[in-house]
Scaffold this motif. Structure first.
Motif, PDB file in Angstrom:
ATOM      1  N   MET A 194      38.841  41.171  31.411  1.00 48.81           N
ATOM      2  CA  MET A 194      37.820  40.586  32.588  1.00 48.81           C
ATOM      3  C   MET A 194      37.047  39.730  32.019  1.00 48.81           C
ATOM      4  SD  MET A 194      35.022  43.080  34.260  1.00 48.81           S
ATOM      5  CE  MET A 194      33.347  42.539  33.525  1.00 48.81           C
ATOM      6  N   GLY A 195      36.529  38.738  33.094  1.00 45.17           N
ATOM      7  CA  GLY A 195      35.788  37.723  32.859  1.00 45.17           C
ATOM      8  C   GLY A 195      35.777  36.861  34.129  1.00 45.17           C
ATOM      9  N   GLN A 196      36.807  36.646  34.525  1.00 44.95           N
ATOM     10  CA  GLN A 196      36.942  36.091  35.930  1.00 44.95           C
ATOM     11  C   GLN A 196      38.339  36.473  36.335  1.00 44.95           C
ATOM     12  OE1 GLN A 196      37.327  31.708  34.242  1.00 44.95           O
ATOM     13  NE2 GLN A 196      38.736  31.817  35.979  1.00 44.95           N
ATOM     14  N   ALA A 197      38.400  36.877  37.666  1.00 45.70           N
ATOM     15  CA  ALA A 197      39.857  37.557  38.387  1.00 45.70           C
ATOM     16  C   ALA A 197      39.578  37.203  39.929  1.00 45.70           C
ATOM     17  CB  ALA A 197      39.975  38.885  38.148  1.00 45.70           C
ATOM     18  N   CYS A 198      40.670  36.805  40.442  1.00 49.97           N
ATOM     19  CA  CYS A 198      40.511  36.063  41.834  1.00 49.97           C
ATOM     20  C   CYS A 198      40.273  37.398  42.746  1.00 49.97           C
ATOM     21  CB  CYS A 198      41.924  35.384  42.088  1.00 49.97           C
ATOM     22  SG  CYS A 198      43.318  36.319  42.270  1.00 49.97           S
ATOM     23  N   ILE A 199      40.824  38.431  42.453  1.00 48.34           N
ATOM     24  CA  ILE A 199      40.671  39.688  43.398  1.00 48.34           C
ATOM     25  C   ILE A 199      39.543  40.682  43.021  1.00 48.34           C
ATOM     26  CG2 ILE A 199      42.806  39.553  44.618  1.00 48.34           C
ATOM     27  CD1 ILE A 199      43.689  41.467  42.328  1.00 48.34           C
ATOM     28  N   ALA A 200      38.732  40.099  42.115  1.00 47.87           N
ATOM     29  CA  ALA A 200      37.777  41.133  41.618  1.00 47.87           C
ATOM     30  C   ALA A 200      36.621  41.127  42.832  1.00 47.87           C
ATOM     31  CB  ALA A 200      36.689  40.511  40.594  1.00 47.87           C
ATOM     32  N   GLY A 201      36.134  42.460  42.815  1.00 46.31           N
ATOM     33  CA  GLY A 201      35.377  42.782  44.077  1.00 46.31           C
ATOM     34  C   GLY A 201      33.963  42.323  43.718  1.00 46.31           C
ATOM     35  N   SER A 202      33.503  41.267  44.107  1.00 45.28           N
ATOM     36  CA  SER A 202      32.178  40.725  43.974  1.00 45.28           C
ATOM     37  C   SER A 202      31.212  41.283  44.915  1.00 45.28           C
ATOM     38  CB  SER A 202      32.129  39.162  43.752  1.00 45.28           C
ATOM     39  OG  SER A 202      32.694  38.800  45.251  1.00 45.28           O
ATOM     40  N   ARG A 203      31.599  41.771  46.165  1.00 39.50           N
ATOM     41  CA  ARG A 203      30.597  42.266  47.233  1.00 39.50           C
ATOM     42  C   ARG A 203      31.143  43.685  47.322  1.00 39.50           C
ATOM     43  NH1 ARG A 203      30.967  40.179  52.753  1.00 39.50           N
ATOM     44  NH2 ARG A 203      33.197  40.374  52.413  1.00 39.50           N
ATOM     45  N   ILE A 204      30.141  44.632  47.243  1.00 34.09           N
ATOM     46  CA  ILE A 204      30.173  46.157  46.890  1.00 34.09           C
ATOM     47  C   ILE A 204      29.419  46.731  47.689  1.00 34.09           C
ATOM     48  CG2 ILE A 204      30.390  47.736  45.287  1.00 34.09           C
ATOM     49  CD1 ILE A 204      30.442  46.036  42.971  1.00 34.09           C
ATOM     50  N   GLU A 218      30.210  34.083  49.757  1.00 33.24           N
ATOM     51  CA  GLU A 218      31.102  33.304  49.153  1.00 33.24           C
ATOM     52  C   GLU A 218      31.791  33.992  48.110  1.00 33.24           C
ATOM     53  OE1 GLU A 218      30.098  29.311  48.343  1.00 33.24           O
ATOM     54  OE2 GLU A 218      28.942  29.001  50.078  1.00 33.24           O
ATOM     55  N   GLU A 219      32.841  33.522  47.905  1.00 30.97           N
ATOM     56  CA  GLU A 219      33.696  34.172  46.550  1.00 30.97           C
ATOM     57  C   GLU A 219      33.102  33.493  45.236  1.00 30.97           C
ATOM     58  OE1 GLU A 219      38.188  34.897  48.690  1.00 30.97           O
ATOM     59  OE2 GLU A 219      37.740  32.910  47.725  1.00 30.97           O
ATOM     60  N   ILE A 220      32.753  34.345  44.418  1.00 27.52           N
ATOM     61  CA  ILE A 220      32.376  33.855  42.889  1.00 27.52           C
ATOM     62  C   ILE A 220      33.266  33.727  41.821  1.00 27.52           C
ATOM     63  CG2 ILE A 220      30.407  34.519  41.345  1.00 27.52           C
ATOM     64  CD1 ILE A 220      28.977  36.061  43.522  1.00 27.52           C
ATOM     65  N   PHE A 221      34.355  34.474  41.930  1.00 26.63           N
ATOM     66  CA  PHE A 221      35.409  34.494  40.707  1.00 26.63           C
ATOM     67  C   PHE A 221      34.553  34.610  39.338  1.00 26.63           C
ATOM     68  CE2 PHE A 221      37.800  32.014  44.120  1.00 26.63           C
ATOM     69  CZ  PHE A 221      38.406  33.283  44.264  1.00 26.63           C
ATOM     70  N   GLY A 222      33.791  35.752  38.971  1.00 25.06           N
ATOM     71  CA  GLY A 222      33.128  35.704  37.746  1.00 25.06           C
ATOM     72  C   GLY A 222      32.762  36.980  37.645  1.00 25.06           C
ATOM     73  N   PRO A 223      31.965  37.316  36.556  1.00 22.44           N
ATOM     74  CA  PRO A 223      31.354  38.767  36.401  1.00 22.44           C
ATOM     75  C   PRO A 223      30.231  38.977  37.107  1.00 22.44           C
ATOM     76  CG  PRO A 223      31.070  37.459  34.495  1.00 22.44           C
ATOM     77  CD  PRO A 223      31.849  36.472  35.440  1.00 22.44           C
ATOM     78  N   VAL A 224      30.003  39.053  38.470  1.00 24.97           N
ATOM     79  CA  VAL A 224      28.959  38.858  39.155  1.00 24.97           C
ATOM     80  C   VAL A 224      29.095  39.995  40.399  1.00 24.97           C
ATOM     81  CG1 VAL A 224      27.152  37.924  40.547  1.00 24.97           C
ATOM     82  CG2 VAL A 224      28.175  36.682  38.643  1.00 24.97           C
ATOM     83  N   GLY A 225      28.312  41.075  40.495  1.00 28.20           N
ATOM     84  CA  GLY A 225      28.771  42.059  41.532  1.00 28.20           C
ATOM     85  C   GLY A 225      27.305  42.084  42.497  1.00 28.20           C
ATOM     86  N   VAL A 226      27.440  42.115  43.758  1.00 31.02           N
ATOM     87  CA  VAL A 226      26.236  42.150  45.000  1.00 31.02           C
ATOM     88  C   VAL A 226      26.657  43.802  45.334  1.00 31.02           C
ATOM     89  CG1 VAL A 226      25.360  41.379  46.862  1.00 31.02           C
ATOM     90  CG2 VAL A 226      26.311  39.781  45.186  1.00 31.02           C
ATOM     91  N   VAL A 227      25.740  44.529  45.014  1.00 32.04           N
ATOM     92  CA  VAL A 227      25.681  45.885  45.530  1.00 32.04           C
ATOM     93  C   VAL A 227      24.747  46.216  46.722  1.00 32.04           C
ATOM     94  CG1 VAL A 227      25.545  48.197  44.938  1.00 32.04           C
ATOM     95  CG2 VAL A 227      26.394  46.635  43.271  1.00 32.04           C
ATOM     96  N   THR A 228      25.260  46.618  48.022  1.00 28.74           N
ATOM     97  CA  THR A 228      24.754  46.556  49.044  1.00 28.74           C
ATOM     98  C   THR A 228      24.795  48.005  49.635  1.00 28.74           C
ATOM     99  OG1 THR A 228      25.181  44.064  49.668  1.00 28.74           O
ATOM    100  CG2 THR A 228      24.421  45.614  51.345  1.00 28.74           C
TER     101      THR A 228
END
Length: 218
Positions: free
Chosen positions: A1-11, A103-113
């Motif tokens: 893990m570090g960057q992944a195109c389908i990582a869920g950055s919006r949670i 927007e798509e971040i493609f990095g280890p960043v998650g936005v929890v809503t």
């Protein structure tokens, strides 16, 4: 893990389990600090960004979230002093019009809503020009499948990790890419159709009315 195109950055998390989820998610993110490093070293779980450009891009998203007033729940800076490592970062208290939400971040960043109703989360999830992939987790499988069909994403996983199959097409929705990889759909994406008309005199006109040729290297 570090960057992944389908990582869920919006949670999006339903309000009844939001606090518990955030606490457990935060603990996992913080524990990754001890497992951050060379991805070729056994035991490492969190790797670097692929380049300086990508590192700067992800850090710019983090700075954008801070400037827009979102709360940095954990992380928010680089990891260490060498390489392209970024601390696993969680944002909370965001607004729908923030860049880190839309927007798509493609990095280890998650936005929890936090959300309350099914209609609310469907509207929020689709409020973006992107739509590569989504994951739905629920004890109510009928609800999960219903929501999966209503989300504007190229791939949807229900109560499962990112399991793929070479026979199943993969690709984005809206501005998350063009065409599909894998499966029969991939052949259509890589093909062109050519119609031949008015053949040369040597061809028997009564026998030939046209031809369609499809291939990837024409």
């Amino acid at each position: 893990m570090g960057q992944a195109c389908i990582a869920g950055s919006r949670i999006f998390v339903q309000e009844g389990i939001y606090d518990e989820f955030l606490a457990k998610f935060t603990a996992i993110a913080k524990n990754l600090a001890a497992a951050t490093g060379d991805p070729f070293v056994p035991g490492m779980q969190h790797g670097p960004q692929i380049s300086q450009m990508q590192f700067d891009r992800v850090m710019s998203y983090i700075e954008s979230g801070k400037q827009d007033g979102a709360t940095v729940h954990t992380g928010g800076t680089r990891h260490g002093t060498e390489g392209y490592f970024i601390q696993p970062t969680i944002f909370t208290n965001t607004k729908p019009d923030m860049k880190i939400v839309k927007e798509e971040i493609f990095g280890p960043v998650g936005v929890v809503t936090k959300f309350k109703t099914e209609d609310e989360v469907i509207e929020a999830a689709n409020n973006t020009t992107y739509g590569l992939a989504c994951h739905i987790f629920s004890q109510n499988i009928s609800r999960a499948l219903r929501v999966a069909h209503l989300l504007e994403a190229g791939s949807a996983w229900v109560n499962s990790p990112r399991i793929t199959d070479k026979a199943v097409p993969f690709g984005g929705y809206k501005q998350s890419g063009i065409g599909r990889e894998l499966g029969e759909y991939a052949l259509d994406t890589q093909s062109i159709a050519i119609t031949l008309r008015n053949p040369p005199p040597a061809v028997d006109q009564e026998q030939d009315s046209g031809m369609a040729i499809t291939g990837t290297n024409l």
